[in-house]
Design a protein around this motif. Structure first.
Motif, PDB file in Angstrom:
ATOM      1  N   ALA A  12      62.920  83.635  34.056  1.00 41.75           N
ATOM      2  CA  ALA A  12      61.619  83.032  34.730  1.00 41.75           C
ATOM      3  C   ALA A  12      60.864  84.648  34.619  1.00 41.75           C
ATOM      4  CB  ALA A  12      61.657  82.823  36.332  1.00 41.75           C
ATOM      5  N   GLY A  13      61.172  85.987  34.960  1.00 39.00           N
ATOM      6  CA  GLY A  13      60.289  86.137  34.962  1.00 39.00           C
ATOM      7  C   GLY A  13      59.530  86.841  33.632  1.00 39.00           C
ATOM      8  N   GLU A  14      60.990  87.672  32.541  1.00 43.11           N
ATOM      9  CA  GLU A  14      60.046  86.951  31.449  1.00 43.11           C
ATOM     10  C   GLU A  14      59.064  86.380  31.012  1.00 43.11           C
ATOM     11  OE1 GLU A  14      63.049  89.152  28.686  1.00 43.11           O
ATOM     12  OE2 GLU A  14      63.625  87.866  29.104  1.00 43.11           O
ATOM     13  N   ARG A  15      59.411  85.063  31.090  1.00 41.84           N
ATOM     14  CA  ARG A  15      57.916  83.915  30.870  1.00 41.84           C
ATOM     15  C   ARG A  15      56.278  84.310  32.141  1.00 41.84           C
ATOM     16  NH1 ARG A  15      61.336  79.742  31.177  1.00 41.84           N
ATOM     17  NH2 ARG A  15      61.390  80.123  33.559  1.00 41.84           N
ATOM     18  N   ALA A  16      57.295  84.703  33.080  1.00 38.82           N
ATOM     19  CA  ALA A  16      55.807  84.855  33.957  1.00 38.82           C
ATOM     20  C   ALA A  16      54.846  86.132  33.044  1.00 38.82           C
ATOM     21  CB  ALA A  16      56.463  84.970  35.372  1.00 38.82           C
ATOM     22  N   GLY A  17      55.604  87.212  32.798  1.00 41.74           N
ATOM     23  CA  GLY A  17      54.738  88.191  32.705  1.00 41.74           C
ATOM     24  C   GLY A  17      54.353  87.920  31.239  1.00 41.74           C
ATOM     25  N   MET A  18      54.576  87.016  30.270  1.00 39.84           N
ATOM     26  CA  MET A  18      53.973  86.634  29.002  1.00 39.84           C
ATOM     27  C   MET A  18      52.223  85.544  29.672  1.00 39.84           C
ATOM     28  SD  MET A  18      57.950  85.845  27.361  1.00 39.84           S
ATOM     29  CE  MET A  18      56.999  85.644  25.197  1.00 39.84           C
ATOM     30  N   LEU A  19      52.867  84.927  29.877  1.00 42.81           N
ATOM     31  CA  LEU A  19      52.130  83.941  30.687  1.00 42.81           C
ATOM     32  C   LEU A  19      50.839  84.208  30.802  1.00 42.81           C
ATOM     33  CD1 LEU A  19      53.614  80.734  31.645  1.00 42.81           C
ATOM     34  CD2 LEU A  19      52.110  81.707  29.348  1.00 42.81           C
ATOM     35  N   ALA A  20      51.470  85.464  31.700  1.00 39.70           N
ATOM     36  CA  ALA A  20      50.186  86.576  32.347  1.00 39.70           C
ATOM     37  C   ALA A  20      49.358  87.572  31.467  1.00 39.70           C
ATOM     38  CB  ALA A  20      50.457  87.808  32.987  1.00 39.70           C
TER      39      ALA A  20
END
Length: 170
Positions: free
Chosen positions: A126-134
């Motif tokens: 979830a953290g990696e996904r949030a970073g990629m989407l940001a």
């Protein structure tokens, strides 16, 4: 899958291998040979795919050839994620590695990006996904970003959808 694998190998050869060879000559030789073998394996898989409708023997041969291809690819990836990463980290700064990654991303077609995101985003943390989407939100047109989020939502479980919504609201 076959197009994705070919594109991955091409980007790897032209960007990552070139950078590694410039600072650690010879480190990519074994993997480069794998990429040449992949071209032949992928051609064989495409031919079997073409023959499958109505040909049970071709379907079985496709199953066997695909299993061998996946096995080779997993061993290949292990080599990249161990030996190549160590060589890359030893010879390049973090900024240089990020720049290589940026070159690869910049060279992708919209379709290649969409396919890669479709397979990667649901399976990272979830953290990696949030970073990629940001990062994507900051640089992509709103309709592209919204399209990626719309593609992603149904591929996540309820807990990950909640984490995604919290990350997007932040």
């Amino acid at each position: 899958l076959l197009d994705f694998c070919l594109g991955h190998a091409e980007h790897e050869d032209s960007v990552v291998h070139a950078a590694l060879e410039a600072r650690s000559p010879g480190v990519t030789l074994a993997i480069a040979a794998d990429h040449e073998r992949y071209d032949a394996e992928i051609a064989q898989l495409r031919e079997l795919l073409r023959r499958v409708p109505g040909d049970a023997q071709a379907a079985h041969a496709l199953y066997l050839a695909l299993s061998t291809f996946v096995a080779h690819n997993l061993a290949h990836m292990h080599e990249e994620e161990t030996r190549h990463n160590e060589a890359l980290w030893a010879t390049h700064t973090d900024a240089e590695i990020h720049a290589l990654h940026g070159r690869i991303l910049a060279s992708l077609t919209p379709e290649q990006s969409r396919i890669g995101l479709r397979w990667m985003l649901p399976h990272v943390s979830a953290g990696e996904r949030a970073g990629m989407l940001a990062h994507m939100r900051a640089g992509a047109p709103a309709e592209v970003f919204d399209g990626v989020v719309d593609m992603l939502r149904p591929r996540l479980g309820s807990r990950d959808r909640l984490k995604l919504d919290m990350a997007l609201a932040a």
